[in-house]
Design an enzyme around this catalytic site. Sequence first.
Site, PDB file in Angstrom:
ATOM      1  N   THR A  12       0.867  -1.185   0.000  1.00  0.00           N
ATOM      2  CA  THR A  12       0.000   0.000   0.000  1.00  0.00           C
ATOM      3  C   THR A  12       0.904   1.237   0.000  1.00  0.00           C
ATOM      4  OG1 THR A  12      -0.269   0.298   2.403  1.00  0.00           O
ATOM      5  CG2 THR A  12      -1.742  -1.289   1.327  1.00  0.00           C
ATOM      6  N   GLY A  14       2.347   2.088  -2.620  1.00  0.00           N
ATOM      7  CA  GLY A  14       3.447   1.579  -3.449  1.00  0.00           C
ATOM      8  C   GLY A  14       3.714   2.448  -4.665  1.00  0.00           C
ATOM      9  N   SER A  16       4.928   5.564  -4.586  1.00  0.00           N
ATOM     10  CA  SER A  16       5.901   6.643  -4.354  1.00  0.00           C
ATOM     11  C   SER A  16       6.871   6.233  -3.256  1.00  0.00           C
ATOM     12  CB  SER A  16       5.124   7.905  -3.926  1.00  0.00           C
ATOM     13  OG  SER A  16       5.995   8.955  -3.559  1.00  0.00           O
ATOM     14  N   GLY A  17       7.967   6.955  -3.157  1.00  0.00           N
ATOM     15  CA  GLY A  17       8.877   6.848  -2.015  1.00  0.00           C
ATOM     16  C   GLY A  17       9.324   5.437  -1.689  1.00  0.00           C
ATOM     17  N   GLY A  19       7.608   2.922  -0.576  1.00  0.00           N
ATOM     18  CA  GLY A  19       6.712   1.876  -1.064  1.00  0.00           C
ATOM     19  C   GLY A  19       7.070   1.479  -2.492  1.00  0.00           C
ATOM     20  N   TYR A 150       0.632  12.818  14.060  1.00  0.00           N
ATOM     21  CA  TYR A 150       1.331  11.799  13.254  1.00  0.00           C
ATOM     22  C   TYR A 150       2.044  10.793  14.166  1.00  0.00           C
ATOM     23  CZ  TYR A 150       4.881   9.931  10.034  1.00  0.00           C
ATOM     24  OH  TYR A 150       5.683   9.102   9.299  1.00  0.00           O
TER      25      TYR A 150
HETATM   26  N1  LIG Z   1      10.024   9.794   4.581  1.00  0.00           N
HETATM   27  C1  LIG Z   1      10.276   9.694   5.869  1.00  0.00           C
HETATM   28  O1  LIG Z   1      11.215  10.314   6.397  1.00  0.00           O
HETATM   29  C2  LIG Z   1       9.449   8.791   6.737  1.00  0.00           C
HETATM   30  C3  LIG Z   1       9.891   8.560   8.045  1.00  0.00           C
HETATM   31  C4  LIG Z   1       9.170   7.697   8.862  1.00  0.00           C
HETATM   32  C5  LIG Z   1       8.034   7.082   8.363  1.00  0.00           C
HETATM   33  N2  LIG Z   1       7.614   7.344   7.089  1.00  0.00           N
HETATM   34  C6  LIG Z   1       6.430   6.624   6.630  1.00  0.00           C
HETATM   35  O2  LIG Z   1       6.771   5.910   5.464  1.00  0.00           O
HETATM   36  C7  LIG Z   1       5.600   5.645   4.690  1.00  0.00           C
HETATM   37  C8  LIG Z   1       5.881   5.961   3.244  1.00  0.00           C
HETATM   38  O3  LIG Z   1       6.134   7.344   3.113  1.00  0.00           O
HETATM   39  P1  LIG Z   1       7.166   7.957   2.068  1.00  0.00           P
HETATM   40  O4  LIG Z   1       8.165   8.704   2.856  1.00  0.00           O
HETATM   41  O5  LIG Z   1       7.598   6.944   1.089  1.00  0.00           O
HETATM   42  O6  LIG Z   1       6.224   9.079   1.439  1.00  0.00           O
HETATM   43  P2  LIG Z   1       5.546   9.285   0.016  1.00  0.00           P
HETATM   44  O7  LIG Z   1       6.583   9.282  -1.052  1.00  0.00           O
HETATM   45  O8  LIG Z   1       4.711  10.490   0.205  1.00  0.00           O
HETATM   46  O9  LIG Z   1       4.641   7.989  -0.180  1.00  0.00           O
HETATM   47  C9  LIG Z   1       3.447   7.813   0.504  1.00  0.00           C
HETATM   48  C10 LIG Z   1       2.628   6.803  -0.257  1.00  0.00           C
HETATM   49  O10 LIG Z   1       1.415   6.548   0.462  1.00  0.00           O
HETATM   50  C11 LIG Z   1       0.324   6.803  -0.422  1.00  0.00           C
HETATM   51  N3  LIG Z   1      -0.815   7.248   0.350  1.00  0.00           N
HETATM   52  C12 LIG Z   1      -0.918   8.306   1.169  1.00  0.00           C
HETATM   53  N4  LIG Z   1      -2.147   8.372   1.690  1.00  0.00           N
HETATM   54  C13 LIG Z   1      -2.843   7.322   1.184  1.00  0.00           C
HETATM   55  C14 LIG Z   1      -4.167   6.861   1.320  1.00  0.00           C
HETATM   56  N5  LIG Z   1      -5.062   7.508   2.071  1.00  0.00           N
HETATM   57  N6  LIG Z   1      -4.522   5.749   0.656  1.00  0.00           N
HETATM   58  C15 LIG Z   1      -3.649   5.092  -0.132  1.00  0.00           C
HETATM   59  N7  LIG Z   1      -2.392   5.493  -0.320  1.00  0.00           N
HETATM   60  C16 LIG Z   1      -1.999   6.610   0.329  1.00  0.00           C
HETATM   61  C17 LIG Z   1       0.829   7.846  -1.403  1.00  0.00           C
HETATM   62  O11 LIG Z   1       0.085   7.879  -2.591  1.00  0.00           O
HETATM   63  P3  LIG Z   1      -1.081   9.014  -2.826  1.00  0.00           P
HETATM   64  O12 LIG Z   1      -0.610  10.274  -2.204  1.00  0.00           O
HETATM   65  O13 LIG Z   1      -1.243   9.044  -4.295  1.00  0.00           O
HETATM   66  O14 LIG Z   1      -2.268   8.457  -2.141  1.00  0.00           O
HETATM   67  C18 LIG Z   1       2.233   7.289  -1.635  1.00  0.00           C
HETATM   68  O15 LIG Z   1       2.191   6.212  -2.528  1.00  0.00           O
HETATM   69  C19 LIG Z   1       4.490   6.455   5.342  1.00  0.00           C
HETATM   70  O16 LIG Z   1       3.713   5.608   6.151  1.00  0.00           O
HETATM   71  C20 LIG Z   1       5.246   7.452   6.198  1.00  0.00           C
HETATM   72  O17 LIG Z   1       4.493   7.868   7.304  1.00  0.00           O
HETATM   73  C21 LIG Z   1       8.288   8.183   6.279  1.00  0.00           C
END
Ligand SMILES: NC(=O)c1ccc[n+]([C@@H]2O[C@H](COP(=O)([O-])OP(=O)(O)OC[C@H]3O[C@@H](n4cnc5c(N)ncnc54)[C@H](OP(=O)(O)O)[C@@H]3O)[C@@H](O)[C@H]2O)c1
Length: 249
Positions: A12, A14, A16-17, A19, A150
């Site tokens: 899920t 998947g 961006s980032g 995923g 968060y």
């Molecule tokens: N980057 C960091 O430093 C960091 C640190 C700790 C934890 N995280 C966690 O890592 C995970 C991935 O984040 P990322 O950093 O890779 O950020 P990201 O590039 O913004 O990716 C987030 C992904 O989640 C999807 N998404 C968001 N809301 C959604 C929803 N309601 N339903 C379905 N898909 C949804 C987005 O697609 P859409 O926007 O198109 O829905 C995107 O594919 C998140 O859980 C985040 O909290 C990130």
Amino acid sequence: MRRLEGKVALVTGGSSGMGLASALLFKEHGARLAITGREPATLDAAAARLGQDVLAVRSDAASLADIDGLMAAVGERYGRLDVLFINAGVAHAAPIESVSEADFDAQLGINLKGAFFTIQKALPLMRSGASIILTTSITNQLGSPNFSVYGASKAGLRSLVKSLALELIGRGIRVNAISPGPIATPMFDRLGLPEALAEAKKAAIADKSPSKRFGAAAEIASCALFLASSESSYIVGEEIVVDGGMSLL
Ligand SMILES: NC(=O)c1ccc[n+]([C@@H]2O[C@H](COP(=O)([O-])OP(=O)(O)OC[C@H]3O[C@@H](n4cnc5c(N)ncnc54)[C@H](OP(=O)(O)O)[C@@H]3O)[C@@H](O)[C@H]2O)c1
């Protein structure tokens, strides 16, 4: 060696980032894949990178109806699920005075409620040997000003991992988590901060990190691959921190 040969994996968030990086690595290791996201353009671009045989489903993690549709689509295409990587998540930066009820509910709805019901609704597709992985965050144990909602949503996930790990291990299904520190993904541009402030925040975080840099999405993907594969077969209810040492400070 291909470590997920023939396995069916759903990531899920998947599109961006971390995923997307995980989906790419899972595919390289032989997995048959499904991914989700909400933004059609981002989802289409990710699907194009992953190849035609990938099932890309527009599905909002906060919507139980969407989760039902997602599991129906995965069931119809693949008939089962071996790896469930619950990674979709959002972070909105805001001081306590600015947090509306709608914003509170939105973050909890996606990050916590969505994760719970995704697991519940995926279970009929999962058999002994399956692996569930959740993306938490080091903010679930550290104080993180302006990210209180968060952090609380991710602390809820930390708790879910332990309880559900015990609830599901009797069926041979392992539940674990990855707790990332700062990782360079588009998430930092979606925090709702003005661009200059976001850039200053990024520079301050990199400077504070013992590793003096952000992690790469691929560094989360390699941990996800480990937890997805049978190499982690005796790891249950664990949260693996991948943060360059940040949470040791
Ligand atoms: N980057 C960091 O430093 C960091 C640190 C700790 C934890 N995280 C966690 O890592 C995970 C991935 O984040 P990322 O950093 O890779 O950020 P990201 O590039 O913004 O990716 C987030 C992904 O989640 C999807 N998404 C968001 N809301 C959604 C929803 N309601 N339903 C379905 N898909 C949804 C987005 O697609 P859409 O926007 O198109 O829905 C995107 O594919 C998140 O859980 C985040 O909290 C990130």
